[in-house]
Design a protein around this motif. Structure first.
Motif, PDB file in Angstrom:
ATOM      1  N   ASN A 250       0.852  -1.216   0.000  1.00 23.29           N
ATOM      2  CA  ASN A 250       0.000   0.000   0.000  1.00 23.29           C
ATOM      3  C   ASN A 250       0.875   1.248   0.000  1.00 23.29           C
ATOM      4  O   ASN A 250       0.474   2.270   0.539  1.00 23.29           O
ATOM      5  N   ALA A 251       2.092   1.157  -0.530  1.00 19.15           N
ATOM      6  CA  ALA A 251       3.046   2.221  -0.240  1.00 19.15           C
ATOM      7  C   ALA A 251       2.688   3.560  -0.853  1.00 19.15           C
ATOM      8  O   ALA A 251       2.329   3.662  -2.010  1.00 19.15           O
ATOM      9  N   SER A 252       2.777   4.571  -0.043  1.00 19.60           N
ATOM     10  CA  SER A 252       2.795   5.951  -0.496  1.00 19.60           C
ATOM     11  C   SER A 252       3.489   6.718   0.603  1.00 19.60           C
ATOM     12  O   SER A 252       3.628   6.248   1.720  1.00 19.60           O
ATOM     13  N   GLY A 253       3.960   7.872   0.305  1.00 17.76           N
ATOM     14  CA  GLY A 253       4.616   8.673   1.323  1.00 17.76           C
ATOM     15  C   GLY A 253       6.072   8.315   1.503  1.00 17.76           C
ATOM     16  O   GLY A 253       6.637   7.511   0.772  1.00 17.76           O
ATOM     17  N   VAL A 254       6.649   8.933   2.517  1.00 17.06           N
ATOM     18  CA  VAL A 254       8.098   8.888   2.684  1.00 17.06           C
ATOM     19  C   VAL A 254       8.528   7.679   3.523  1.00 17.06           C
ATOM     20  O   VAL A 254       7.933   7.378   4.545  1.00 17.06           O
ATOM     21  N   ASN A 255       9.554   6.996   3.055  1.00 12.63           N
ATOM     22  CA  ASN A 255      10.177   5.915   3.809  1.00 12.63           C
ATOM     23  C   ASN A 255      11.583   6.365   4.162  1.00 12.63           C
ATOM     24  O   ASN A 255      12.391   6.618   3.283  1.00 12.63           O
ATOM     25  N   ILE A 256      11.849   6.476   5.474  1.00 11.20           N
ATOM     26  CA  ILE A 256      13.178   6.944   5.887  1.00 11.20           C
ATOM     27  C   ILE A 256      14.021   5.764   6.331  1.00 11.20           C
ATOM     28  O   ILE A 256      13.592   4.959   7.165  1.00 11.20           O
ATOM     29  N   ILE A 257      15.190   5.602   5.740  1.00 10.62           N
ATOM     30  CA  ILE A 257      16.119   4.605   6.256  1.00 10.62           C
ATOM     31  C   ILE A 257      17.260   5.375   6.917  1.00 10.62           C
ATOM     32  O   ILE A 257      17.697   6.412   6.422  1.00 10.62           O
TER      33      ILE A 257
END
Lengths: 345, 345
Positions: A250-257
Motif C-alpha cells: 500500500n506504499a505511499s509517502g516517505v520511507n526513511i532509512i
C-alpha cells in the motif's frame, strides 16, 4: 517487491477487500456499544489513525440498541463480532453493519447460520468465518482440525450460494498461523484476514505480530490485517501501518532509512532522521530518504534511496537520484534536503 | 517449532556461534573507544540487557589506544568493526578482540586480507565477512553481485585455510536480505549473522527488523542477530530478545499471551497481564501463561497454555495444564495463579 496473490473480491460497504486491492487495516473497539459516545469516539480515533474498517463486539441484545446510530455516525464500514446467538447477527445486519464475523461452530445449527447468510446476502454484506486453534477444543493435530472445520463451513456457505466470504485462520503460535494460511491459499481464493491471536501487550506483542503477519504477507497472502494488542486499540493501527510500510505494501509517502550510528558517526543521525520525518510527513509520493552517519555505508545506501544525506565531520553531503548534489554544513542539511526534494521529486 | 539448520561452529572467545547453539544477540556501541569510560559503561549496559557479544567501531589508529583495557573490563566478547585499513584489524587482534568484522572488498589487497587472516588464525579469532547491498556500488542485479562477491571472499579465506568465518548478507530491503541468506545457506555451512541494515528508528524500525530477521529465522537460518536501530543501542537488545522470544528460540522463562480485550471483557486484562509478567519474571522454566478476558476465546487459549486466567464478571477461572482449577474473585486472581504455578510447575 512482493507479488500478491489475487483473490476473489469481497465488498465491505464502499470498500473492496481482496483481488488486487490494498491490504485493509482493521482494529476492534473495546468500548461497550451501549456507551454510544465512547464507541463513536473510539471508532473515529481508529479511523483517524488509519483504520479502514472497525469491528465491534456484539455480545448481547442490548449491544444492538444504538448500533444503527453508530453505523450512521461512523466514517468507516463497521464489522459486528458475533458469537453463540444468530439473532445478534440478524440484528446487526438490520442495523446496517457492513460485515459480520462469525464462527459457524458456535452458532448452534446450520439452519441458524443459513438464516444469517440469507439476510447478509440480501443486503450484500460480507461474512468473515473465523477459526482459531484456541477455540477448537482438544485435538491431536489442531492444524488439520482447523482446516477440516474451514472446509465444512465453506462448503456449507457455498451450498447456500454465499460467496462474499473472508476467512481467518489464527493461532497464538506464529508457525501454526503461517501453515494454516498457506494451506488455505493453496485450495481457495477467498480473501484472508491475518492476525496472531492473543499476542499480548507492548513491544513483545508488536514484534510477534510483525513476524507472523509479515511472514504471511511476504508469501503474497493476506488482504486485511489486525494486530491484536492488549490496551488502546489505536496502537494496533500504528503497528499494522508499520508492518505494511516495512514491506512496501500500500506504499505511499516517505520511507526513511537511517543508520544505527557508531563510533564513526560525526553528525546527529537520530535528530536529523526525526526532523526529516516530521517535515516530510505530508508528502504523498512514494520516496525513500536515507539518513546516514558516515562514509562506510553512507554513500552506498544514500545512492540506493531517492534522496539522502551522508554525514561527515560537522557537515554532510546531499544525494538525489544517485548523484551527489552538494556539500553543506550540518545545520543546513535538513533545509537543503527539503529544497532539493521539492525541486526534484 | 522451528527446525534450525546446523552450521559449522565458530568460536568467539568463550562462546560458540552456530552449529546447534543458541542464537546469539549482539549490538554495537555508539561511543568512541577513545572515551574509555563511556564505552565500558555502554558495553556493560548492553551485556546487562542480554547482549552476548558487543561490536565496537575502530575507525582510526587512536581508537586502538584503550582497546586492550576495554577488552579486559568487558564481561562479554568484543568484536572490532574494521574498514579500509588492515592495520586496524591487526591492532585489534593484538588488543585481544574475539572477532573482527571485515569487508574484504574495502581493505585494499588480498595480501593485506591474508595478513589479517593469519594473525586471526594464530589467536583463534573469528572473522565476519559482511557484504551489504548498499556498499557494492552500481549493479544490474545487486543480489547476484553480493553472492558473487561472497563466493570470492570465501574461496580466498578457504585458500588461506581460514574457516572460523561468520557471514552476513544484508540490505535495507527485507526481500533482498531474505533471498541472499537463503541462497547462501543452500551452498555454505558457515553461521549467518542476520540484520536489516539502516532500518531507521522507533517502532517502524523494530517492526521492519522483526519481519526481516523473523522471516529468516523461520526458515531455520541465522546464528546471531543484530537489530539496527538509530538511537540508544540497549533498545536493540530488547528488540532482538523480543524477536527470539516470539519465535520460541533460546526459550526459557515465562511467555504471556493475552487477549486484546473488547466489549465482552469484564476484567482488566492489561493490568492483570502486566502484574503477572512482573511477578513471574524470575521464573526460568519455559512456561506459557494465558490472560484472557472472556468466555469466547478465553477457555480455549487458556487450555493451550500451561497456566491461564479466563475472566468473567468481576471474577475469573484459573486453569493449569488444561484443567480448570478454581474460580476466584478478580482481586485474588494473580495471587491464586502464582500459588498454583509455584505448586504445579
Amino acid at each position: 517487491m512482493i507479488t500478491r496473490e489475487n483473490t476473489l473480491p469481497v465488498m465491505i460497504g464502499p470498500l473492496t477487500m481482496g483481488h488486487s486491492h490494498d491490504v485493509l487495516i482493521q482494529s476492534m473497539t473495546n468500548t461497550k456499544t451501549t456507551d454510544y459516545n465512547a464507541t463513536i469516539y473510539q471508532i473515529n480515533e481508529l479511523a483517524k489513525a488509519g483504520a479502514h474498517l472497525v469491528r465491534l463486539a456484539i455480545p448481547d441484545k442490548k449491544s444492538l440498541e444504538y448500533l444503527s446510530e453508530i453505523v450512521k455516525q461512523s466514517t468507516v464500514p463497521l464489522v459486528a463480532d458475533i458469537h453463540f446467538d444468530h439473532k445478534l447477527a440478524l440484528g446487526a445486519i438490520d442495523a446496517g453493519i457492513a460485515k459480520i464475523r462469525l464462527n459457524p461452530g458456535n452458532i448452534g445449527s446450520q439452519d441458524k447460520v443459513k438464516e444469517v447468510l440469507l439476510a447478509a446476502k440480501k443486503k450484500n454484506i460480507a461474512i468473515r468465518i473465523g477459526v482459531n486453534t484456541g477455540s477448537i477444543g482438544e485435538s491431536q493435530n489442531k492444524v488439520d482440525k482447523a482446516m477440516q472445520l474451514m472446509d465444512e463451513y465453506l462448503s456449507f456457505f457455498e451450498s447456500c450460494q454465499f460467496q462474499n466470504t473472508v476467512v481467518s485462520l489464527k493461532s497464538s503460535d506464529i508457525n501454526t498461523t503461517i501453515t494454516m494460511n498457506e494451506r488455505f491459499a493453496m485450495k481457495y481464493k477467498y480473501p484472508l484476514h491475518l492476525g496472531i491471536t492473543e499476542a499480548g501487550f507492548g513491544q513483545q506483542a508488536i514484534v510477534k505480530s510483525a513476524i507472523g503477519i509479515g511472514a504471511i504477507l511476504l508469501k503474497g497472502l493476506g488482504n486485511t490485517i489486525r494486530v491484536s494488542l492488549t490496551g488502546d486499540p489505536v496502537q494496533e493501527i500504528h503497528a499494522a501501518s508499520s508492518i505494511l510500510k516495512a514491506l512496501g505494501i500500500n506504499a505511499s509517502g516517505v520511507n526513511i532509512i537511517s543508520c544505527p550510528t557508531c563510533a564513526r558517526t560525526d553528525i546527529n543521525v537520530e535528530k536529523l532522521a526525526r526532523e526529516i520525518e516530521l517535515k516530510t510527513k505530508d508528502i504523498k509520493e512514494k520516496i525513500t530518504i536515507a539518513v546516514m552517519g558516515c562514509v562506510v555505508n553512507g554513500p552506498g545506501e544514500a545512492m540506493e534511496a531517492d534522496f539522502g544525506i551522508s554525514g561527515g565531520k560537522e557537515c554532510g553531503v546531499i544525494f538525489a537520484k544517485g548523484k551527489i548534489i552538494k556539500k553543506v554544513p550540518e545545520d543546513q542539511l535538513v533545509e537543503s534536503l527539503l529544497d532539493i526534494i521539492k525541486e526534484k521529486k
